[in-house]
Scaffold this motif. Structure first.
Motif, PDB file in Angstrom:
ATOM      1  N   CYS A   1      32.349  38.640  25.896  1.00 12.71           N
ATOM      2  CA  CYS A   1      31.026  39.003  26.411  1.00 12.71           C
ATOM      3  C   CYS A   1      29.985  38.812  25.308  1.00 12.71           C
ATOM      4  CB  CYS A   1      31.019  40.456  26.891  1.00 12.71           C
ATOM      5  SG  CYS A   1      29.393  41.051  27.396  1.00 12.71           S
ATOM      6  N   VAL A   2      28.969  38.005  25.614  1.00 12.17           N
ATOM      7  CA  VAL A   2      27.838  37.831  24.702  1.00 12.17           C
ATOM      8  C   VAL A   2      26.609  38.409  25.382  1.00 12.17           C
ATOM      9  CG1 VAL A   2      26.309  36.170  23.555  1.00 12.17           C
ATOM     10  CG2 VAL A   2      28.794  35.777  23.604  1.00 12.17           C
ATOM     11  N   MET A   3      25.897  39.269  24.677  1.00 12.08           N
ATOM     12  CA  MET A   3      24.696  39.896  25.235  1.00 12.08           C
ATOM     13  C   MET A   3      23.497  39.550  24.371  1.00 12.08           C
ATOM     14  SD  MET A   3      26.227  43.702  25.971  1.00 12.08           S
ATOM     15  CE  MET A   3      24.656  44.342  26.568  1.00 12.08           C
ATOM     16  N   PHE A   4      22.530  38.835  24.988  1.00 11.97           N
ATOM     17  CA  PHE A   4      21.251  38.586  24.321  1.00 11.97           C
ATOM     18  C   PHE A   4      20.288  39.699  24.728  1.00 11.97           C
ATOM     19  CE2 PHE A   4      21.133  34.509  22.203  1.00 11.97           C
ATOM     20  CZ  PHE A   4      22.107  33.728  22.811  1.00 11.97           C
ATOM     21  N   LEU A   5      19.691  40.357  23.741  1.00 11.86           N
ATOM     22  CA  LEU A   5      18.643  41.336  24.021  1.00 11.86           C
ATOM     23  C   LEU A   5      17.345  40.714  23.527  1.00 11.86           C
ATOM     24  CD1 LEU A   5      21.243  43.120  24.056  1.00 11.86           C
ATOM     25  CD2 LEU A   5      19.830  44.956  23.087  1.00 11.86           C
ATOM     26  N   VAL A   6      16.395  40.490  24.444  1.00 11.71           N
ATOM     27  CA  VAL A   6      15.168  39.781  24.079  1.00 11.71           C
ATOM     28  C   VAL A   6      13.972  40.522  24.652  1.00 11.71           C
ATOM     29  CG1 VAL A   6      13.947  37.571  24.100  1.00 11.71           C
ATOM     30  CG2 VAL A   6      16.464  37.598  24.178  1.00 11.71           C
ATOM     31  N   ALA A   7      13.030  40.841  23.787  1.00  6.52           N
ATOM     32  CA  ALA A   7      11.846  41.588  24.223  1.00  6.52           C
ATOM     33  C   ALA A   7      10.598  41.021  23.555  1.00  6.52           C
ATOM     34  CB  ALA A   7      11.982  43.060  23.860  1.00  6.52           C
ATOM     35  N   GLY A   8       9.500  41.049  24.306  1.00  9.29           N
ATOM     36  CA  GLY A   8       8.220  40.646  23.738  1.00  9.29           C
ATOM     37  C   GLY A   8       7.789  39.254  24.170  1.00  9.29           C
ATOM     38  N   SER A   9       6.478  39.125  24.369  1.00 10.26           N
ATOM     39  CA  SER A   9       5.925  37.850  24.871  1.00 10.26           C
ATOM     40  C   SER A   9       6.076  36.724  23.863  1.00 10.26           C
ATOM     41  CB  SER A   9       4.436  38.044  25.232  1.00 10.26           C
ATOM     42  OG  SER A   9       3.753  38.535  24.092  1.00 10.26           O
ATOM     43  N   SER A  10       6.285  37.065  22.599  1.00 14.66           N
ATOM     44  CA  SER A  10       6.414  35.999  21.583  1.00 14.66           C
ATOM     45  C   SER A  10       7.688  35.178  21.790  1.00 14.66           C
ATOM     46  CB  SER A  10       6.433  36.618  20.178  1.00 14.66           C
ATOM     47  OG  SER A  10       7.643  37.316  19.957  1.00 14.66           O
ATOM     48  N   LYS A  11       8.607  35.707  22.603  1.00 14.74           N
ATOM     49  CA  LYS A  11       9.876  34.982  22.837  1.00 14.74           C
ATOM     50  C   LYS A  11       9.804  34.091  24.094  1.00 14.74           C
ATOM     51  CE  LYS A  11      11.492  37.420  19.434  1.00 14.74           C
ATOM     52  NZ  LYS A  11      12.550  38.415  19.400  1.00 14.74           N
ATOM     53  N   LYS A  12       8.705  34.193  24.816  1.00 16.47           N
ATOM     54  CA  LYS A  12       8.592  33.531  26.125  1.00 16.47           C
ATOM     55  C   LYS A  12       8.766  32.008  26.014  1.00 16.47           C
ATOM     56  CE  LYS A  12       4.673  33.881  28.297  1.00 16.47           C
ATOM     57  NZ  LYS A  12       3.460  34.451  28.969  1.00 16.47           N
TER      58      LYS A  12
END
Ligand code: 6PG
Length: 243
Positions: free
Chosen positions: A188-199
């Motif tokens: 299992c690989v979990m990407f946690l991504v937050a914030g508009s800079s990652k869009k």
């Protein structure tokens, strides 16, 4: 590979959902194999998740914590991923010291450190050279440039596919990192991504066609489950779906 994309309305709900998934994976791993091997992401996004995990009552003696990448600094350095996780989580729970497996950063040559960590993985997972460990959970983030772990765009680390651990480079600064080959072995690989800079990076990572060497997170196609957990700002243009 089973790919699941979830866009949560807020960072708080993203952390809450991530915690629930991780607790399930820890429980399943221990039930199936007697222990859980989890590799942590660095950076800032996962810090509240680590704080949330620290509040759980878990069989800490059956949980082994590794890192998917590390800045090549002393463990006490403010940039250390190890330090962040210890302060947010590991120092707050009765996990045996021998269950914590930080990446070494004291060798003068980072390549030696990468080999040392690779040997530690082979020993822990009782593998022979050339075999790759299968982690129960690998947590990852992405940078604004689409990197993950310390697999940065157009760096030599992206050419290493026959090792588990190698040396990454950010602006000439060395890092120790899992290879994408190792990451792709995970259950299992979990990407946690937050914030508009990652869009913008997410748009390229999810695009049907784009250059993996420019957006290294595209290399991550694990044999097991791939979870993308995004907050509303980062995931505005990413279709929520499972495949
Ligand atoms: C690191 C991380 C790195 C991180 C991304 C996102 O060592 O910095 O492993 O890959 O996950 O850069 O970082 P943020 O969560 O701070 O945006």
């Amino acid at each position: 590979m089973e790919k699941i994309v979830e866009v949560l309305p807020s960072l708080e709900l993203l952390i809450e959902r991530s915690l629930a998934i991780i607790l399930d994976r820890i429980s399943d791993s221990i039930a199936e194999r007697g222990f859980c091997a989890i590799a942590l992401a660095g950076g800032s996004t996962p810090k509240p998740l680590y704080e949330a995990i620290s509040k759980q009552s878990l069989p800490w003696n059956k949980i082994h914590v590794f890192w998917g990448d590390e800045r090549y600094v002393a463990p006490e350095h403010p940039d250390s991923n190890q330090l962040m996780a210890r302060k947010a989580w590991l120092n707050k729970v009765p996990i045996p010291a021998t269950n914590i497996h930080p990446m070494p950063t004291k060798e003068s040559d980072p390549h030696v450190a990468a080999s040392i960590y690779e040997q530690e993985l082979l020993g822990f997972f009782q593998l022979t050279p050339g075999e790759l460990p299968v982690f129960d959970v690998i947590l990852l983030g992405i940078g604004d440039d689409g990197h993950t772990a310390s697999l940065f765009p157009h760096t030599d680390a992206l050419k290493v596919s026959d090792r588990a651990v190698t040396v990454g480079s950010k602006d000439g600064q060395p890092r120790i990192t899992f290879t994408y080959t190792l990451i792709n072995q995970a259950r299992c690989v979990m990407f946690l991504v937050a914030g508009s800079s990652k869009k913008a990076a997410l748009a390229q990572i999810f695009a049907p066609i784009a250059d993996n060497y420019t957006y290294p997170s595209r290399f991550i196609q694990p044999q097991g489950k791939l979870w993308w957990l995004l907050d509303g700002s980062a995931g505005q243009e990413v279709p929520s779906k499972s495949a």
